[in-house]
Design an enzyme around this catalytic site. Structure first.
Site, PDB file in Angstrom:
ATOM      1  N   THR A 125       0.738  -1.152   0.041  1.00  0.00           N
ATOM      2  CA  THR A 125      -0.041  -0.017  -0.008  1.00  0.00           C
ATOM      3  C   THR A 125       1.007   1.375  -0.019  1.00  0.00           C
ATOM      4  O   THR A 125       1.894   1.502   0.533  1.00  0.00           O
ATOM      5  CB  THR A 125      -0.972  -0.002   1.323  1.00  0.00           C
ATOM      6  N   GLN A 338     -23.549  -3.554  23.100  1.00  0.00           N
ATOM      7  CA  GLN A 338     -24.854  -3.436  23.443  1.00  0.00           C
ATOM      8  C   GLN A 338     -25.446  -4.138  24.772  1.00  0.00           C
ATOM      9  O   GLN A 338     -26.156  -3.765  25.365  1.00  0.00           O
ATOM     10  CB  GLN A 338     -25.711  -3.598  22.162  1.00  0.00           C
ATOM     11  N   GLU A 365      -5.993  -6.006   3.819  1.00  0.00           N
ATOM     12  CA  GLU A 365      -6.026  -7.424   2.963  1.00  0.00           C
ATOM     13  C   GLU A 365      -7.196  -7.291   1.918  1.00  0.00           C
ATOM     14  O   GLU A 365      -7.780  -8.355   1.725  1.00  0.00           O
ATOM     15  CB  GLU A 365      -5.861  -8.481   3.719  1.00  0.00           C
ATOM     16  N   THR A 367     -10.483  -4.706   1.180  1.00  0.00           N
ATOM     17  CA  THR A 367     -11.761  -4.288   2.012  1.00  0.00           C
ATOM     18  C   THR A 367     -12.872  -5.140   1.591  1.00  0.00           C
ATOM     19  O   THR A 367     -12.880  -6.015   0.565  1.00  0.00           O
ATOM     20  CB  THR A 367     -12.339  -2.835   1.549  1.00  0.00           C
TER      21      THR A 367
HETATM   22  C1  FAD Z   1      -4.306  -0.969  10.367  1.00  0.00           C
HETATM   23  C2  FAD Z   1      -3.797  -1.243   8.998  1.00  0.00           C
HETATM   24  C3  FAD Z   1      -2.729  -2.036   8.567  1.00  0.00           C
HETATM   25  C4  FAD Z   1      -2.409  -2.112   7.482  1.00  0.00           C
HETATM   26  N1  FAD Z   1      -1.371  -3.158   7.324  1.00  0.00           N
HETATM   27  C5  FAD Z   1      -0.967  -3.128   5.904  1.00  0.00           C
HETATM   28  C6  FAD Z   1       0.167  -3.938   5.480  1.00  0.00           C
HETATM   29  O1  FAD Z   1       1.034  -4.609   6.351  1.00  0.00           O
HETATM   30  N2  FAD Z   1       0.735  -3.882   4.199  1.00  0.00           N
HETATM   31  C7  FAD Z   1       0.138  -3.214   3.448  1.00  0.00           C
HETATM   32  O2  FAD Z   1       0.409  -3.225   2.001  1.00  0.00           O
HETATM   33  N3  FAD Z   1      -1.010  -2.394   3.444  1.00  0.00           N
HETATM   34  C8  FAD Z   1      -1.478  -2.345   4.833  1.00  0.00           C
HETATM   35  N4  FAD Z   1      -2.703  -1.617   5.052  1.00  0.00           N
HETATM   36  C9  FAD Z   1      -3.465  -1.042   3.844  1.00  0.00           C
HETATM   37  C10 FAD Z   1      -4.511  -1.701   3.530  1.00  0.00           C
HETATM   38  O3  FAD Z   1      -4.383  -3.028   2.695  1.00  0.00           O
HETATM   39  C11 FAD Z   1      -5.532  -0.697   2.888  1.00  0.00           C
HETATM   40  O4  FAD Z   1      -5.961   0.122   3.797  1.00  0.00           O
HETATM   41  C12 FAD Z   1      -6.767  -1.515   2.068  1.00  0.00           C
HETATM   42  O5  FAD Z   1      -6.076  -2.155   0.985  1.00  0.00           O
HETATM   43  C13 FAD Z   1      -7.648  -0.097   1.350  1.00  0.00           C
HETATM   44  O6  FAD Z   1      -6.910   0.578   0.884  1.00  0.00           O
HETATM   45  P1  FAD Z   1      -7.394   2.173   1.217  1.00  0.00           P
HETATM   46  O7  FAD Z   1      -7.040   2.443   2.666  1.00  0.00           O
HETATM   47  O8  FAD Z   1      -6.253   3.142   0.318  1.00  0.00           O
HETATM   48  O9  FAD Z   1      -8.702   2.512   0.481  1.00  0.00           O
HETATM   49  P2  FAD Z   1      -9.063   3.009  -0.916  1.00  0.00           P
HETATM   50  O10 FAD Z   1      -8.708   1.844  -1.821  1.00  0.00           O
HETATM   51  O11 FAD Z   1      -8.834   4.319  -0.847  1.00  0.00           O
HETATM   52  O12 FAD Z   1     -10.631   2.895  -0.844  1.00  0.00           O
HETATM   53  C14 FAD Z   1     -11.746   3.663   0.093  1.00  0.00           C
HETATM   54  C15 FAD Z   1     -13.023   2.950   0.073  1.00  0.00           C
HETATM   55  O13 FAD Z   1     -13.532   3.064  -1.421  1.00  0.00           O
HETATM   56  C16 FAD Z   1     -13.773   1.422  -1.413  1.00  0.00           C
HETATM   57  N5  FAD Z   1     -13.651   1.221  -2.881  1.00  0.00           N
HETATM   58  C17 FAD Z   1     -12.504   1.361  -3.459  1.00  0.00           C
HETATM   59  N6  FAD Z   1     -12.411   0.831  -4.766  1.00  0.00           N
HETATM   60  C18 FAD Z   1     -13.643   0.387  -4.826  1.00  0.00           C
HETATM   61  C19 FAD Z   1     -14.468  -0.314  -6.042  1.00  0.00           C
HETATM   62  N7  FAD Z   1     -13.886  -0.691  -7.341  1.00  0.00           N
HETATM   63  N8  FAD Z   1     -15.810  -0.670  -5.936  1.00  0.00           N
HETATM   64  C20 FAD Z   1     -16.326  -0.401  -4.605  1.00  0.00           C
HETATM   65  N9  FAD Z   1     -15.863   0.056  -3.501  1.00  0.00           N
HETATM   66  C21 FAD Z   1     -14.558   0.630  -3.822  1.00  0.00           C
HETATM   67  C22 FAD Z   1     -12.898   0.894  -0.406  1.00  0.00           C
HETATM   68  O14 FAD Z   1     -13.626  -0.470  -0.109  1.00  0.00           O
HETATM   69  C23 FAD Z   1     -13.208   1.870   0.511  1.00  0.00           C
HETATM   70  O15 FAD Z   1     -14.248   1.545   1.483  1.00  0.00           O
HETATM   71  C24 FAD Z   1      -3.166  -1.381   6.440  1.00  0.00           C
HETATM   72  C25 FAD Z   1      -4.119  -0.780   6.816  1.00  0.00           C
HETATM   73  C26 FAD Z   1      -4.617  -0.407   7.992  1.00  0.00           C
HETATM   74  C27 FAD Z   1      -5.616   0.522   8.088  1.00  0.00           C
END
Ligand code: FAD
Length: 387
Positions: A125, A338, A365, A367
């Site tokens: 990410t 709750q 991993e 969403t």
């Molecule tokens: C605590 C924590 C630990 C993490 N650890 C790691 C790690 O070890 N290594 C790593 O590489 N990453 C890690 N991550 C990152 C994580 O994998 C990403 O947060 C996740 O893949 C979602 O990406 P984003 O947060 O950029 O959301 P975005 O991609 O910006 O998405 C935002 C929203 O839009 C929705 N969305 C996006 N595209 C679509 C679509 N085509 N259709 C419908 N809905 C959509 C998503 O479901 C979400 O609700 C971590 C994240 C957190 C919060």
């Protein structure tokens, strides 16, 4: 399908349960409060062989597979989610190496992880690329026998304590997912550093951090698989770990609802314990149904990976387990808050911690929305054998 566990799997479950109760549970509140990484618990995992569950014997593991690891993660997650994540990272940082790495890479990084002499993290990410991971900007340019990596990863779990990082970078910046290459980056690589730790809602015991690459000099021998063929490998890595994220969800749901059930047995209103009120019983039954369904999905997903099917054709099985079990964790934690009423909102009881920790699981991993996209794609492609 038969989920009766082998004697070995039952033993893993009992060992992990004992560690969860005696070692992890007493530390959980403190880890949440301080954000300290529990080195002592890592040492217990090392001594008891939990770090090697997922690895074959020739790489220092016990060959208990994804199911063995999943069972242990479920037990630990009943007590604490950060400590379950520590175990999950053994697979998240190495699946691609087990799949596409050289013998030397496996002997060094997989054996090191199994034996607890090395810790890994997974860096995909970036600030501009989460769900749409093909958009990553970190680039890798060839420089003799090395590659120079430049870019930033963020929110990388376990980065503060990791010795090596499984990193995706673009070797062809104009080729989208066809320009992906997977690298192993050692912590002491010149030009590489781990940045600041993030302030986050939960899972405080395992810090997440930035990874900063400033022309980091990585030997070409640290490429996993082939140049420009890394996207499939990264997807394999994510797919094969989804059942373990599901196991975190399953254990979280079981742990939090058990606490609420015990509370409901002793808390009295209107002359009887609240567990005797039908409204409370219905809430508990709803969670219990989902937990049982989540367990079947999760164990089946683990076995699917152990049969070698972390590919696109089986991805819906893994995504269903991940989405359903993690959403069950959120629902169970919400229900538990709750059932405890005002006490559910107070830090004197652990359910608010479970609630905050569970919330992470439907995001990482891939969403819940991304899991549904994968499921819907395979439904559309007629891969669910319904006909
Ligand atoms: C605590 C924590 C630990 C993490 N650890 C790691 C790690 O070890 N290594 C790593 O590489 N990453 C890690 N991550 C990152 C994580 O994998 C990403 O947060 C996740 O893949 C979602 O990406 P984003 O947060 O950029 O959301 P975005 O991609 O910006 O998405 C935002 C929203 O839009 C929705 N969305 C996006 N595209 C679509 C679509 N085509 N259709 C419908 N809905 C959509 C998503 O479901 C979400 O609700 C971590 C994240 C957190 C919060």
């Amino acid at each position: 399908m038969d989920f009766r566990l082998t004697e070995e799997h039952e033993l893993i479950r009992q060992t992990a349960r004992k560690i969860a109760r005696e070692v992890v549970a007493p530390r959980a509140a403190q880890l949440d409060e301080t954000g300290e990484y529990p080195e002592d618990i890592f040492q217990v995992y090392k001594e008891t062989g939990l770090l090697g569950l997922n690895f074959p014997e020739e790489y220092g593991g016990s060959g208990a597979g994804t199911l063995g690891l999943g069972l242990a993660v479920e037990e630990i997650a009943k007590a604490d989610n950060s400590c379950a994540l520590m175990l999950l990272l053994t697979k998240l940082s190495t699946s691609a190496i087990m799949r596409g790495g050289t013998e030397a890479q496996k002997q060094k990084y997989c054996r090191g992880t199994a034996e607890g002499t090395l810790r890994g993290a997974f860096g995909l990410t970036e600030p501009g690329a989460g769900s749409d991971s093909a958009q990553i900007k970190t680039k890798a340019e060839k420089d003799g026998a090395f590659y120079r990596l430049t870019g930033t990863k963020h929110w990388i779990s376990g980065a503060s304590v990791a010795d090596f990082f499984l990193v995706a970078a673009k070797t062809d910046v104009n080729a989208g997912s066809k320009g992906f290459t997977v690298f192993i980056v050692d912590r002491d690589t010149p030009g590489f550093r781990v940045g600041k730790s993030d302030r986050k809602m939960g899972v405080h015991g395992v810090p997440t951090c930035e990874l900063i690459f400033d022309e980091a000099k990585v030997p070409a021998s640290n490429i996993v698989g082939e140049v420009n063929k890394g996207f499939k490998l990264i997807m394999w890595n994510l797919n094969s770990v989804r059942p373990i994220v599901a196991a975190r969800g399953l254990g979280t749901a079981e742990g939090v609802i058990q606490y609420a059930i015990d509370y409901a047995r002793t808390r009295e209103t209107f002359g009887q314990p609240i567990i005797k009120h039908q409204a409370i019983q219905m809430m508990i039954a709803d969670v219990a149904m989902r937990i049982e369904a989540a367990r079947w999905l999760t164990y089946n997903a683990c076995l699917t990976v152990d049969e070698g099917h972390a590919d696109r054709e089986h991805a819906h099985i893994l995504s269903m387990a991940k989405a359903f079990a993690t959403e069950t964790a959120v629902m169970a934690a919400d229900t538990a808050v709750q059932i405890l009423g005002g006490n559910g909102y107070m830090m004197d009881h652990p359910v608010e911690r479970y609630y905050r920790d569970a919330r992470q699981l439907t995001i990482v991993e891939g969403t819940s929305q991304v899991q549904r996209l994968i499921i819907a794609r395979n439904v559309e492609d007629d891969l669910l054998n319904w006909r």
